[in-house]
Design a protein around this motif. Structure first.
Motif, PDB file in Angstrom:
ATOM      1  N   ARG A   1     -43.224 -44.708 -49.225  1.00 24.93           N
ATOM      2  CA  ARG A   1     -44.095 -43.948 -50.135  1.00 24.93           C
ATOM      3  C   ARG A   1     -44.792 -44.893 -51.102  1.00 24.93           C
ATOM      4  N   ARG A   2     -45.817 -45.539 -50.598  1.00 21.38           N
ATOM      5  CA  ARG A   2     -46.616 -46.434 -51.438  1.00 21.38           C
ATOM      6  C   ARG A   2     -47.940 -45.744 -51.790  1.00 21.38           C
ATOM      7  N   CYS A   3     -48.471 -46.073 -52.944  1.00 24.52           N
ATOM      8  CA  CYS A   3     -49.711 -45.445 -53.394  1.00 24.52           C
ATOM      9  C   CYS A   3     -50.572 -46.465 -54.121  1.00 24.52           C
ATOM     10  N   LEU A   4     -51.813 -46.095 -54.342  1.00 25.26           N
ATOM     11  CA  LEU A   4     -52.723 -46.852 -55.189  1.00 25.26           C
ATOM     12  C   LEU A   4     -52.869 -46.111 -56.506  1.00 25.26           C
ATOM     13  N   ILE A   5     -52.851 -46.830 -57.604  1.00 22.83           N
ATOM     14  CA  ILE A   5     -53.005 -46.220 -58.918  1.00 22.83           C
ATOM     15  C   ILE A   5     -54.290 -46.774 -59.544  1.00 22.83           C
ATOM     16  N   PRO A   6     -55.342 -45.966 -59.597  1.00 24.32           N
ATOM     17  CA  PRO A   6     -56.616 -46.434 -60.146  1.00 24.32           C
ATOM     18  C   PRO A   6     -56.544 -46.634 -61.661  1.00 24.32           C
ATOM     19  N   ALA A   7     -57.238 -47.655 -62.139  1.00 23.95           N
ATOM     20  CA  ALA A   7     -57.335 -47.914 -63.575  1.00 23.95           C
ATOM     21  C   ALA A   7     -58.633 -48.637 -63.859  1.00 23.95           C
ATOM     22  N   SER A   8     -59.238 -48.338 -64.978  1.00 23.87           N
ATOM     23  CA  SER A   8     -60.429 -49.071 -65.412  1.00 23.87           C
ATOM     24  C   SER A   8     -60.037 -50.389 -66.067  1.00 23.87           C
ATOM     25  N   GLY A   9     -58.852 -50.440 -66.619  1.00 20.94           N
ATOM     26  CA  GLY A   9     -58.318 -51.631 -67.255  1.00 20.94           C
ATOM     27  C   GLY A   9     -56.959 -51.314 -67.834  1.00 20.94           C
ATOM     28  N   PHE A  10     -56.252 -52.331 -68.314  1.00 17.84           N
ATOM     29  CA  PHE A  10     -54.939 -52.100 -68.914  1.00 17.84           C
ATOM     30  C   PHE A  10     -54.790 -52.953 -70.159  1.00 17.84           C
ATOM     31  N   TYR A  11     -53.779 -52.616 -70.952  1.00 15.97           N
ATOM     32  CA  TYR A  11     -53.540 -53.293 -72.226  1.00 15.97           C
ATOM     33  C   TYR A  11     -52.292 -54.175 -72.145  1.00 15.97           C
ATOM     34  N   GLU A  12     -52.355 -55.263 -72.876  1.00 14.69           N
ATOM     35  CA  GLU A  12     -51.173 -56.102 -73.062  1.00 14.69           C
ATOM     36  C   GLU A  12     -51.231 -56.658 -74.472  1.00 14.69           C
ATOM     37  N   TRP A  13     -50.108 -57.155 -74.954  1.00 15.26           N
ATOM     38  CA  TRP A  13     -50.016 -57.568 -76.357  1.00 15.26           C
ATOM     39  C   TRP A  13     -49.505 -58.993 -76.508  1.00 15.26           C
ATOM     40  N   THR A  14     -50.048 -59.675 -77.518  1.00 14.99           N
ATOM     41  CA  THR A  14     -49.467 -60.911 -78.021  1.00 14.99           C
ATOM     42  C   THR A  14     -49.057 -60.657 -79.467  1.00 14.99           C
ATOM     43  N   LYS A  15     -48.510 -61.676 -80.130  1.00  7.95           N
ATOM     44  CA  LYS A  15     -48.124 -61.541 -81.538  1.00  7.95           C
ATOM     45  C   LYS A  15     -48.728 -62.681 -82.336  1.00  7.95           C
ATOM     46  N   ASP A  16     -49.103 -62.362 -83.584  1.00  9.20           N
ATOM     47  CA  ASP A  16     -49.613 -63.419 -84.454  1.00  9.20           C
ATOM     48  C   ASP A  16     -48.449 -64.109 -85.163  1.00  9.20           C
ATOM     49  N   GLU A  17     -48.757 -65.012 -86.061  1.00 10.61           N
ATOM     50  CA  GLU A  17     -47.712 -65.787 -86.738  1.00 10.61           C
ATOM     51  C   GLU A  17     -46.794 -64.924 -87.580  1.00 10.61           C
ATOM     52  N   GLU A  18     -47.277 -63.739 -87.980  1.00  6.96           N
ATOM     53  CA  GLU A  18     -46.458 -62.842 -88.791  1.00  6.96           C
ATOM     54  C   GLU A  18     -45.714 -61.817 -87.944  1.00  6.96           C
ATOM     55  N   GLY A  19     -45.862 -61.910 -86.636  1.00 10.21           N
ATOM     56  CA  GLY A  19     -45.164 -60.990 -85.750  1.00 10.21           C
ATOM     57  C   GLY A  19     -45.895 -59.691 -85.479  1.00 10.21           C
ATOM     58  N   LYS A  20     -47.144 -59.579 -85.948  1.00  7.05           N
ATOM     59  CA  LYS A  20     -47.914 -58.358 -85.694  1.00  7.05           C
ATOM     60  C   LYS A  20     -48.402 -58.344 -84.253  1.00  7.05           C
ATOM     61  N   ARG A  21     -48.384 -57.150 -83.644  1.00  4.18           N
ATOM     62  CA  ARG A  21     -48.791 -56.997 -82.244  1.00  4.18           C
ATOM     63  C   ARG A  21     -50.311 -56.956 -82.139  1.00  4.18           C
ATOM     64  N   LEU A  22     -50.860 -57.823 -81.308  1.00  2.59           N
ATOM     65  CA  LEU A  22     -52.302 -57.936 -81.116  1.00  2.59           C
ATOM     66  C   LEU A  22     -52.648 -57.478 -79.703  1.00  2.59           C
ATOM     67  N   PRO A  23     -53.373 -56.359 -79.557  1.00  4.14           N
ATOM     68  CA  PRO A  23     -53.656 -55.825 -78.223  1.00  4.14           C
ATOM     69  C   PRO A  23     -54.853 -56.500 -77.553  1.00  4.14           C
TER      70      PRO A  23
END
Length: 219
Positions: free
Chosen positions: A94-116
């Motif tokens: 049961r394999r499928c394709l999942i369409p997406a226009s784009g996706f999000y990921e995060w890094t962190k700055d020096e203060e630990g804030k999440r940067l998308p």
């Protein structure tokens, strides 16, 4: 991993792109902040006939007594998917394709804030993630559920995160769906480095309640 994405292409255009018959109960689009447990679009193939259909993002193993009976399985690791009890049957059948226009990921700055960051196709309007799915039938109504297959990030993406979705090229869709026999395992790798582009977006997307096209605007 992949924990949030966007889908903006209209249903009829998506159905035409994947050469699939659309269901009548597809989730609302555009959705610029697709979150786990949301209903999403997925493409399946049965006897060579493709269907564009809704699925719950969050794979529910057959032994769960309730949808919350264990961890929320939104991703399946390519390296272990064929061995994990939750996914091994779905990986074969049961394999499928999942369409997406784009996706999000995060890094962190020096203060630990999440940067998308927003990651999108370098060319074209749509990504096709490799996915697996199954029906969980221990509730009042059956739930069709799915997970996105992930792998080690390529060099470009590794600047943001060490994992990424398996993004399938158009000429690999049929093989992943089982329309061209065996060989799907050979597709579970990162796409070429030039397949994707990415840029910073507003931290508003850090909230799963945020919505609107401004979420994917570059800052």
């Amino acid at each position: 991993m992949c924990g949030r994405f966007a889908i903006t292409l209209p249903d009829d255009a998506m159905a035409a792109l994947f050469d699939a018959v659309p269901a009548n109960d597809l989730p609302h689009i555009p959705n610029y902040n697709v979150c786990p447990t949301n209903q999403i679009h997925a493409v399946t193939s049965d006897d060579g006939h493709r269907r564009l259909r809704p699925m719950r993002w969050g794979f529910i193993p057959h032994w769960y007594k309730t949808p919350a009976d264990g961890p929320l399985l939104i991703n399946a690791r390519a390296e272990t998917i064929a061995e994990k009890p939750a996914f091994r049957a779905a990986c074969r059948e049961r394999r499928c394709l999942i369409p997406a226009s784009g996706f999000y990921e995060w890094t962190k700055d020096e203060e630990g804030k999440r940067l998308p960051w927003y990651i999108h196709p370098a060319e074209g309007k749509m990504l096709a993630f490799a996915g697996v799915w199954q029906v969980w039938d221990k509730g009042e109504e059956p739930l069709t559920t799915c997970a996105i297959v992930t792998t080690d990030a390529n060099k470009a993406m590794s600047k943001i995160h060490h994992r990424m979705p398996v993004v399938l090229a158009r000429n690999d869709w049929a093989k992943w769906l089982g329309e061209e026999g065996k060989g799907a395992a050979t597709l579970m790798h990162a796409p070429p480095e030039d397949a994707l582009a990415f840029y910073r977006v507003d931290p508003r997307v850090n909230s799963n309640r945020a919505s609107g096209p401004e979420l994917i605007e570059a800052i």
